[in-house]
Motif scaffolding. Structure first.
Motif, PDB file in Angstrom:
ATOM      1  N   UNK A 109       0.917  -1.361  -0.112  1.00 30.64           N
ATOM      2  CA  UNK A 109       0.065  -0.095  -0.076  1.00 30.64           C
ATOM      3  C   UNK A 109       1.004   1.466  -0.082  1.00 30.64           C
ATOM      4  N   UNK A 110       1.923   1.162   0.813  1.00 29.73           N
ATOM      5  CA  UNK A 110       3.005   2.195   0.815  1.00 29.73           C
ATOM      6  C   UNK A 110       3.637   2.672  -0.453  1.00 29.73           C
ATOM      7  N   UNK A 111       4.017   1.436  -1.140  1.00 28.02           N
ATOM      8  CA  UNK A 111       4.594   1.609  -2.523  1.00 28.02           C
ATOM      9  C   UNK A 111       3.784   2.474  -3.530  1.00 28.02           C
ATOM     10  N   UNK A 112       2.349   2.013  -3.635  1.00 26.69           N
ATOM     11  CA  UNK A 112       1.381   2.531  -4.521  1.00 26.69           C
ATOM     12  C   UNK A 112       1.189   3.908  -4.455  1.00 26.69           C
ATOM     13  N   UNK A 113       1.575   4.307  -2.871  1.00 28.43           N
ATOM     14  CA  UNK A 113       1.319   5.738  -2.683  1.00 28.43           C
ATOM     15  C   UNK A 113       2.659   6.744  -3.089  1.00 28.43           C
ATOM     16  N   UNK A 114       3.735   6.014  -3.408  1.00 30.95           N
ATOM     17  CA  UNK A 114       4.758   6.815  -3.732  1.00 30.95           C
ATOM     18  C   UNK A 114       5.169   6.301  -5.087  1.00 30.95           C
ATOM     19  N   UNK A 115       4.595   6.592  -6.281  1.00 30.53           N
ATOM     20  CA  UNK A 115       4.888   6.033  -7.540  1.00 30.53           C
ATOM     21  C   UNK A 115       6.115   6.699  -8.135  1.00 30.53           C
ATOM     22  N   UNK A 116       7.115   5.560  -8.457  1.00 29.73           N
ATOM     23  CA  UNK A 116       8.532   5.920  -9.310  1.00 29.73           C
ATOM     24  C   UNK A 116       9.026   4.527  -9.559  1.00 29.73           C
ATOM     25  N   UNK A 117       9.767   4.555 -10.601  1.00 27.77           N
ATOM     26  CA  UNK A 117      10.446   3.257 -11.091  1.00 27.77           C
ATOM     27  C   UNK A 117      10.995   2.206 -10.226  1.00 27.77           C
ATOM     28  N   UNK A 118      11.458   2.804  -8.873  1.00 27.51           N
ATOM     29  CA  UNK A 118      12.027   2.074  -8.079  1.00 27.51           C
ATOM     30  C   UNK A 118      10.899   1.439  -7.136  1.00 27.51           C
ATOM     31  N   UNK A 119       9.729   2.060  -6.901  1.00 25.78           N
ATOM     32  CA  UNK A 119       8.568   1.364  -6.184  1.00 25.78           C
ATOM     33  C   UNK A 119       7.837   0.329  -7.087  1.00 25.78           C
ATOM     34  N   UNK A 120       7.820   0.808  -8.483  1.00 25.79           N
ATOM     35  CA  UNK A 120       7.442  -0.092  -9.462  1.00 25.79           C
ATOM     36  C   UNK A 120       8.251  -1.462  -9.366  1.00 25.79           C
ATOM     37  N   UNK A 121       9.409  -1.360  -9.379  1.00 27.30           N
ATOM     38  CA  UNK A 121      10.324  -2.599  -9.264  1.00 27.30           C
ATOM     39  C   UNK A 121      10.179  -3.504  -8.143  1.00 27.30           C
ATOM     40  N   UNK A 122       9.895  -2.663  -6.914  1.00 26.66           N
ATOM     41  CA  UNK A 122       9.990  -3.660  -5.743  1.00 26.66           C
ATOM     42  C   UNK A 122       8.567  -4.153  -5.549  1.00 26.66           C
TER      43      UNK A 122
END
Length: 717
Positions: free
Chosen positions: A612-625
């Motif tokens: 949920x936290x990753x989806x709130x902070x969009x970037x290529x790094x959060x996408x890859x994680x």
């Protein structure tokens, strides 16, 4: 003369019109184009039409070219073996390049039911005496052609000599029902006294098609009104409204036309008569609805006077119309219907009060909101009333009411942020009535200010039960955040914490301090970690809500690893994960924090917090994680959802990386939202595969773009 083939025929016809060479194109080019056109099919190729269109445009300034093209297209139409698509195209072009010669050829198409549609359109667009041409073709036309011609004549209107109307009128006595109906419709489109006379004559004798005739007469009335001949139009509306008409929609349209176009000085009496004397609710409703669009203020009194005696259906329409007309003189009458037993009438009254209500609506709305069934709608209207006197009326009602109505007054004052009600509501926060007390504590979130903070803390300290305490916590937090002085914000809370021996109260204060922060407050929180188990848990919860991540992150991580109990570890871990998302660091920094804490996540719940936290902070790094987390079967659905939510936000700058990895999601998950988003991304970026996969091998290293981003952001940090 015998021609060897169709191509020779058309070329001779074409070249016969113009013996000189084309200025812009050679005869060879035209011959080639002709050969292609004879095989033309819209579904196969339209490059030919682009070429021909350019020639047609050029012919506007080139008479030689125009003549040549006209002959060319006429030849196409004259051939029996030309494909239908080619004939349709040629006919349409003749409206641009044709002359009287083309009119003769096009009119010949009207006598054949198979070609009438091809010839009719270009003819009606050409600057010739089209009506005369159509009437001449009518006699020899087939059944379909006759109707097509009649429709075309109707669209052309009256040509001044009345011959179009005469032809249409003559068909009213035909045995062909289709011709009769087409003629009736056509007369309605043309309008005028002759058309009206013919239609009325047919209507008086006919046993069928009466509805069609009445509809056509409405068309004639509209034509009169549009032409500024209002008396003639009103006469038709009056005829249709006052004479027997079976179709209520026709009568309703006549009522609307009559009301909207009659003189202002009798408009009110006309509307009054329609409402009082009309037996059909639907017709009456159309008349009421028409009043919305009439500026005459005299209609308001008519609508108000008829409100009480109207059917429930018409009551709804009258109330709604009065509201749209902003007829405030009817507000008191409308307010009375807030107590109606008919839910549609009551809903209409609520909507009307929301549009033009004032302080006079407060008491009946409060009475309505005290009924649980209507509470939400009535409260919404009360909150939205803009009259400046409203809060004063609410305060008076608060003082004189009790029970459910007092609760409603408190709630509405709270939702209206009525600061002037703070003193009264603070007093009610100590009421012996549980519901009144609780509603008051809740309302203090918005009506109280920093000057009331100490009193609010007292309410928290003296809370009579856990429910009151939870509401008091929220109110203290909301009001304390309004205090600009950090020391004053927590002073009373700290004092009460230090003087209390009640762990429940202390835990409550710790919770509040967690939302407010402050150095002294954090010292108290850390001290609580060595006190009773209840206070230890409360301290960890406070840290998890702390406004500054850097202040508590180290302590929370330590507790997540080495807390005294499993519960403490979980509380600290969840708090740490939630605070990452609220921290001020860059997206890549947050991803690093999520990665560092991932090994501690033994439960699905904590892993879900990370996705949920990753989806709130969009970037290529959060996408890859998020993509990597799909390898964990326990959260594959959540990770895939996060990946697609991030992917759709970053795909413009990371198209290929997103495209390749999102394609791997399809087939692995079941969530319809995830799949729909994934398919949307894939469709949007499908051009990547179409352009070739040269970069496919270059991007095989997972996270390569991620590492570049990390390096860039680390340099910035």
């Amino acid at each position: 003369m015998k021609f060897k083939n169709i191509l020779t025929l058309i070329l001779i016809v074409t070249l016969g019109f113009c013996q000189t060479s084309l200025v812009a194109q050679t005869d060879n080019e035209l011959t080639t184009a002709l050969a292609e056109l004879l095989k033309f099919d819209y579904q196969v190729d339209n490059s030919l039409t682009h070429k021909m269109d350019s020639w047609v445009r050029a012919s506007a300034n080139d008479e030689e070219l125009r003549q040549k093209l006209e002959g060319f297209f006429i030849g196409v139409l004259m051939s029996k073996d030309t494909p239908l698509a080619a004939k349709q195209y040629a006919a349409r072009q003749l409206k641009h390049v044709g002359s009287d010669m083309s009119v003769t050829v096009l009119s010949s198409l009207l006598v054949n039911d198979e070609t009438v549609d091809i010839g009719i359109y270009p003819l009606t667009q050409m600057s010739v005496d089209v009506a005369k041409t159509l009437r001449m073709s009518y006699k020899n036309a087939g059944p379909k052609g006759k109707i097509t011609i009649l429709n075309a004549l109707a669209s052309l209107g009256d040509d001044g000599d009345g011959k179009n109307v005469s032809l249409l009128s003559s068909n009213l006595s035909s045995d062909n029902e289709a011709l009769v109906k087409a003629s009736i419709a056509g007369l309605g489109k043309i309008g005028g006294s002759s058309a009206v006379e013919a239609l009325n004559g047919y209507h008086s004798k006919a046993s069928s098609n009466k509805g069609l005739v009445e509809d056509a007469l409405l068309g004639c009335a509209e034509k009169y009104i549009a032409a500024g001949k209002t008396p003639q139009g009103v006469a038709i509306y009056d005829q249709l409204y006052n004479n027997p008409v079976d179709n209520w929609a026709i009568k309703g349209a006549a009522a609307r036309g009559l009301l909207m176009n009659t003189n202002d000085n009798i408009q009110a009496s006309v509307l009054d008569g329609m409402i009082k004397n009309q037996t059909e609710d639907r017709v009456r409703g159309i008349a009421i609805d028409a009043a919305r669009d009439i500026k005459n203020p005299g209609l308001n009194s008519v609508l108000i006077a008829n409100l009480a005696s109207a059917s429930d259906t018409n009551k709804v329409q009258i109330i709604s119309t009065l509201a749209d007309r902003q007829a405030k003189e009817g507000l008191n009458d409308i307010i009375g219907y807030l107590a109606s037993n008919n839910k549609e009438v009551k809903a209409a009254a609520l909507m009307a009060v929301s549009k033009m209500g004032d302080a006079s609506a407060v008491k009946p709305l409060i009475a309505l909101s005290a009924k649980s069934r209507d509470k939400r709608d009535a409260r919404k209207v009360l909150v939205g009333i803009s009259d400046p006197a409203t809060n004063g009326v609410l305060l008076k009602g608060l003082a004189s009411s009790d029970g459910k109505e007092k609760i409603e007054y408190i709630n509405v004052l709270g939702q209206r942020n009525a600061k002037e009600a703070a003193t009264e509501i603070l007093a009610l926060a100590n009421s012996d009535d549980n519901k009144i007390r609780r509603e008051s504590i809740k309302a203090l979130k918005t009506v109280a200010g920093p000057e009331h903070l100490n009193t609010l803390v007292e309410i928290l300290v003296n809370a009579k039960n856990n429910t009151d305490r939870k509401e008091a916590e929220k109110s203290v937090i909301a009001v304390a955040k309004q205090e600009p002085n950090a020391s004053k914000r927590t002073k009373s809370l700290l004092a009460n914490y230090n003087s209390s021996s009640d762990d429940k109260l202390k835990a409550s204060i710790l919770f509040v301090l967690g939302s407010l922060g402050g150095e002294e407050a954090y010292g108290l929180v850390k001290k609580a970690l060595s006190q009773s188990p209840a206070l230890q848990d409360a301290a960890i919860r406070a840290m998890a809500a702390w406004p500054n991540f850097d202040t508590v992150s180290g302590d929370l991580m330590e507790l997540a690893k080495n807390g005294k109990t499993p519960k403490q570890k979980i509380l600290a871990l969840r708090g740490y994960i939630q605070l990452i998302g609220n921290s001020e660091g860059s997206s890549i920094a947050k991803v690093k924090l999520y990665q560092s804490v991932l090994p501690l996540c033994e439960n699905v719940s904590e892993k879900r917090l990370i996705t949920a936290g990753l989806s709130q902070n969009p970037s290529i790094s959060s996408f890859n994680m998020a993509i990597d987390l799909m390898n964990d079967a326990s959260i594959i659905e959540e990770a895939a959802l996060a990946a697609t939510q991030i992917g759709i936000q970053i795909m413009e700058e990371n198209d290929e990386a997103v495209y390749r990895k999102v394609k791997t999601i399809v087939g692995k998950v079941k969530n319809p939202t995830t799949l729909a988003t994934a398919e949307s991304i894939i469709e949007e970026l499908a051009w990547i595969d179409e352009e070739g996969g040269e970069e496919e091998e270059e991007g095989d290293d997972e996270g390569e773009g991620d590492e570049d981003e990390m390096e860039e952001e680390e340099e910035e940090d």
